[in-house]
Design an enzyme around this catalytic site. Structure first.
Site, PDB file in Angstrom:
ATOM      1  N   ASP A 266       0.834  -1.213   0.101  1.00 44.76           N
ATOM      2  CA  ASP A 266       0.090   0.047   0.163  1.00 44.76           C
ATOM      3  C   ASP A 266       0.877   1.207  -0.235  1.00 44.76           C
ATOM      4  O   ASP A 266       2.083   1.048   0.360  1.00 44.76           O
ATOM      5  CB  ASP A 266      -1.035   0.085   1.261  1.00 44.76           C
ATOM      6  CG  ASP A 266      -1.968  -1.164   1.224  1.00 44.76           C
ATOM      7  OD1 ASP A 266      -2.508  -1.372   0.108  1.00 44.76           O
ATOM      8  OD2 ASP A 266      -2.472  -1.408   2.134  1.00 44.76           O
ATOM      9  N   TYR A 333       4.476  -9.290   7.175  1.00 47.11           N
ATOM     10  CA  TYR A 333       4.126  -8.027   7.446  1.00 47.11           C
ATOM     11  C   TYR A 333       4.239  -7.739   8.815  1.00 47.11           C
ATOM     12  O   TYR A 333       4.216  -8.503   9.792  1.00 47.11           O
ATOM     13  CB  TYR A 333       2.490  -7.783   6.900  1.00 47.11           C
ATOM     14  CG  TYR A 333       2.281  -8.086   5.585  1.00 47.11           C
ATOM     15  CD1 TYR A 333       2.407  -7.040   4.683  1.00 47.11           C
ATOM     16  CD2 TYR A 333       1.731  -9.217   5.090  1.00 47.11           C
ATOM     17  CE1 TYR A 333       2.096  -6.925   3.497  1.00 47.11           C
ATOM     18  CE2 TYR A 333       1.619  -9.461   3.741  1.00 47.11           C
ATOM     19  CZ  TYR A 333       1.720  -8.210   2.782  1.00 47.11           C
ATOM     20  OH  TYR A 333       1.436  -8.335   1.536  1.00 47.11           O
ATOM     21  N   TYR A 405      -4.757  -8.840   2.143  1.00 50.06           N
ATOM     22  CA  TYR A 405      -5.013  -7.398   2.443  1.00 50.06           C
ATOM     23  C   TYR A 405      -4.916  -7.398   3.823  1.00 50.06           C
ATOM     24  O   TYR A 405      -5.838  -7.827   4.681  1.00 50.06           O
ATOM     25  CB  TYR A 405      -6.402  -6.950   1.849  1.00 50.06           C
ATOM     26  CG  TYR A 405      -6.438  -6.746   0.114  1.00 50.06           C
ATOM     27  CD1 TYR A 405      -5.929  -5.738  -0.306  1.00 50.06           C
ATOM     28  CD2 TYR A 405      -7.017  -7.660  -0.355  1.00 50.06           C
ATOM     29  CE1 TYR A 405      -5.699  -5.627  -1.733  1.00 50.06           C
ATOM     30  CE2 TYR A 405      -7.093  -7.631  -1.811  1.00 50.06           C
ATOM     31  CZ  TYR A 405      -6.361  -6.397  -2.379  1.00 50.06           C
ATOM     32  OH  TYR A 405      -6.551  -6.524  -3.745  1.00 50.06           O
TER      33      TYR A 405
END
Ligand SMILES: [Zn+2]
Ligand SMILES: [Zn+2]
Length: 442
Positions: A266, A333, A405
């Site tokens: 992002d 992440y 996501y």
């Protein structure tokens, strides 16, 4: 029919240069050029015709005249002259098959050398463009004379040009992935180049937030430049793509670049760890012999601590294909999460337990619905680790299948992602900061 008789029959019907006569016998003998084959046949026929003449056979002079005119043979002309026979003064014919173009190859090759002089390359391939009529004429010729050991005119042009250009430039012919394809049209006497792209692979780290991966056109003007974007045509002044590509495009003196990456983070997420693999494709590069270590340093200086690249190496189209395949490779992440209510250590342990090894059903997030189809995807989470930061904040480390996501995994995206952090703890969770720690390529 004996090959000499066959060659004589061909010449009596049509003017043929040495190359074009020789080409009809190309599969006979090894390591002989067609030009030499044609010349040898004409010489042998000249000797034979002289013998006929000595034997008082009128066929001798008749044949010498054919060889002198249609065979362009100076030996036959000299022989006729020696015999004090008239040399027919026909308006100078040109070769029936090539229109004399094989005799003009030197000029064409000079044209090729001038055209490619501006380019760096290690390999090339010659392509030949011919008028349809030329190939049709040769096909009919071959059928009429029952040619069974010939080569095609296109093949001979390509072979001769490739060989000579290789000798003159010291570069090698490459059939699968030449740096440059040289398209030659011997009839139009034209040369054009098809310069294949240069691929450079590497990894990038994005050390700051609010830089998009790729150039993002202004939504109002779509790139033309307007008031809203200050005339730049872009939503953001810079992107990873632009920061990384610019020095490469300049060094390679190419036309433009395309940026291929294995997935994207992002805009507000950093890309840390070893970085994300990418390949830059430079179209029509003039320079290929780039000093990549120096370029890497140039990119890093130019990007001023915002973006950092490493591992530059030359790549090819297959690497781009593999990158795209690797989009679903494992990603790691780190996300800073803020909860509406205080969280306990127990809550966080529960989160680790429930999400590690979980399959997440994810409907296309609301925030990307305007550009992605509305689908439900299922993504696997390999491991989740949670660390409490304060009463209402925690850091989550998530190792998952690429394409998940993560922001929506935290928020739940109005129930479009399940399970999700908010729902599991019955405590509304919000992602504050997201970093990609690792892109794991097999
Ligand atoms: Zn010819
Ligand atoms: Zn604009």
């Amino acid at each position: 029919m004996d090959i000499l008789e066959k060659a004589m029959t061909m010449l009596s019907k049509h003017p043929l240069c040495d190359n074009c006569l020789g080409r009809q016998f190309a599969l006979l003998g090894y390591n002989i050029e067609n030009e030499d084959r044609g010349k040898a046949l004409k010489l042998a026929l000249t000797l034979q015709a002289s013998a006929f003449h000595s034997a008082k056979n009128a066929e001798g002079v008749k044949r010498l005249k054919v060889l002198a005119v249609n065979g362009f043979s100076s030996e036959a002309q000299d022989t006729l002259h020696h015999l004090k026979k008239r040399i027919p003064k026909k308006e100078s014919p040109t070769c029936f098959l090539c229109d004399g173009k094989f005799q003009l190859l030197d000029g064409l090759i000079e044209n090729v050398l001038n055209t490619i002089a501006d380019y760096e390359y290690t390999s090339f391939l010659v392509g030949v463009e011919l008028p349809v009529a030329v190939e049709e004429r040769e096909d009919e010729f071959k059928a009429a004379f029952n040619v069974s050991y010939g080569e095609s005119i296109r093949h001979e042009f390509g072979r001769l040009l490739g060989k000579r250009i290789g000798e003159l430039t010291g570069k090698t012919t490459e059939y699968m992935k030449p740096d440059i394809a040289i398209i030659v049209n011997p009839f139009a006497e034209k040369v054009r180049l098809q310069v294949n792209p240069l691929f450079v692979a590497g990894r990038y780290r994005k050390l700051v937030r609010d830089i998009p991966q790729s150039k993002w056109f202004c939504s109002s003007c779509r790139g033309k430049g307007c008031e809203k974007c200050g005339g730049t045509g872009k939503m953001y002044p810079e992107s990873v793509e632009e920061l990384v590509s610019k020095p490469l495009l300049e060094a390679a003196e190419g036309e433009k670049t395309s940026f291929h990456a294995s997935g994207r983070e992002d805009i507000d997420a950093r890309m840390l760890g070893n970085g994300r693999p990418f390949v830059i494709e430079v179209s029509k590069p003039k320079k290929r012999f780039l000093y990549l270590k120096k370029l890497e340093a140039a990119v890093n200086t130019n990007a001023e601590g915002k973006v950092e690249v490493s591992g530059f190496r030359f790549a090819n189209k297959d690497n781009v294909r593999r990158l795209k395949k690797g989009e679903s490779a494992q990603k790691e992440y780190r996300v800073l999460v803020e909860f509406e209510n205080a969280v306990s250590d127990e809550d966080l342990r529960l989160l680790e337990e429930k999400l590690t090894g979980a399959s997440i059903k994810q409907q296309t997030p609301l925030r990307v619905l305007h550009r992605r189809a509305d689908l439900t995807r299922e993504k696997y989470i390999y491991e989740v680790k949670v660390k409490k930061v304060s009463l209402k904040r925690a850091k989550m480390k998530i190792r998952c299948q690429g394409g998940l996501y993560v922001k929506e995994l935290v928020s739940g995206d109005k129930g479009r992602t399940t399970p999700n952090v908010s729902e599991l703890l019955e405590n509304r969770a919000k992602p504050l900061k997201l970093d990609v720690l690792n892109v794991i390529m097999e």
